[in-house]
Design an enzyme around this catalytic site. Structure first.
Site, PDB file in Angstrom:
ATOM      1  CE  LYS A  49      16.231  10.247  10.413  1.00 28.76           C
ATOM      2  NZ  LYS A  49      16.850  11.549  10.705  1.00 28.76           N
ATOM      3  CG  HIS A  66       6.251   2.889   1.303  1.00 27.61           C
ATOM      4  ND1 HIS A  66       4.903   3.114   1.421  1.00 27.61           N
ATOM      5  CD2 HIS A  66       6.612   2.221   2.427  1.00 27.61           C
ATOM      6  CE1 HIS A  66       4.457   2.599   2.561  1.00 27.61           C
ATOM      7  NE2 HIS A  66       5.471   2.064   3.190  1.00 27.61           N
ATOM      8  CG  ASN A 110      -2.057   1.030   1.014  1.00 29.20           C
ATOM      9  OD1 ASN A 110      -2.304   1.850   1.875  1.00 29.20           O
ATOM     10  ND2 ASN A 110      -2.719   1.016  -0.126  1.00 29.20           N
TER      11      ASN A 110
END
Ligand code: PAF
Length: 274
Positions: free
Chosen positions: A145, A33, A28
């Site tokens: 992070k 990403h 997803n």
């Protein structure tokens, strides 16, 4: 981009490479990403992403079944970001037998904050990350992070087990209003989405106060919790901690403010380094 679903195929395709740079995900995918994938490119001789929704890191009342699975769209995005190889195993492939060997991270780090509110979460994360890093023979691995505690724990794990992989953290990607990108943002209703950036704003106010010299950390944390409650959120924690080990803040150490709160049925987390 090659897409492989079995360990045998993964190993076969990795044979010519010496330095896989790996981005483990649960799919997803969002811009955060994809930024990890782009950052991975120059770090190795092959860029590998993994997509696996890891049952072991979900509590019994959490969203394992409803977690969005969007393999087709993820593949298109990974390809565009320059990913060379995607490993997307089934549960039966990655856990052919029940995973009776699991990894217990140090409770001093994994029993607090997220670990306190999600017991077993970091055992599940460490177990699957250890396995994915081993399967992909990662020499570099990149994590966002936003999951600050996860990143720290994975760094400790890799050090403790002398694994030959460098763990890199990438800054959190944010929407225009400051909301940290997350696969779980998709659960928010339109009304919830409109106020979801309050968590980031509240943490930013805390961080600003600390930068301005305020060391009454408890007071700042309580004010932040109240701000969220007043707006109808159900916060689990807002905590100002040391960046190095997430223990109690000291004015002379680099700090981070972390928060987790539920907006309706969606639990959001965020943090800001100070
Ligand atoms: O951050 C995530 O998406 C997951 O916790 C990870 C690291 C892929 C392990 O399942």
């Amino acid at each position: 981009m090659r897409i492989v679903h079995t360990l045998a195929d993964l190993r076969q395709h990795l044979l010519p490479f010496r330095h896989p740079a790996v981005v483990p995900t649960m799919g997803n995918l969002h811009a955060g990403h994809l930024a990890l994938v782009r950052a991975a490119k120059p770090l190795g001789d092959v860029t590998v992403a993994t997509i696996f929704v890891n049952r072991l890191q979900f509590g019994p009342k959490e969203d394992f079944d409803s977690y969005p699975r969007t393999l087709q769209a993820d593949c298109t995005q990974l390809e565009a970001a320059g990913c060379d190889l995607l490993f997307a195993p089934s549960e039966a492939e990655l856990y052919p037998q029940p995973q009776t060997f699991t990894l217990q991270p140090d409770p001093a780090l994994a029993g607090i904050l997220e670990g306190h509110f999600r017991p077993g979460f970091f055992t599940g994360v460490c177990t699957v990350v250890l396995k994915l890093l081993a399967c992909t023979q990662a020499r570099s691995a990149l994590f966002g992070k936003k999951d600050y505690q996860q990143l720290l724990i994975i760094r400790h794990m890799v050090r403790q087990f002398a694994m030959p992989v460098e763990i890199l953290g990438q800054d959190t990607h944010r929407e225009a209003d400051g909301l940290a990108m997350s696969s779980r943002n998709g659960y928010l209703s339109v009304a919830e989405r409109a106020q979801a950036a309050l968590l980031a704003r509240t943490l930013a106010q805390c961080a600003q106060a600390v930068r301005a010299g305020n060391t009454a950390f408890d007071v700042l944390e309580n004010q932040a919790l109240q701000t969220l409650r007043d707006a109808g959120w159900m916060p689990d924690y807002v905590a100002i901690r040391r960046q190095s080990d997430l223990q109690a803040a000291r004015a002379d150490a680099p700090l981070v403010v972390l928060g987790a709160a539920r907006l309706g049925t969606t639990r959001l987390i965020d943090n800001l380094e100070i």
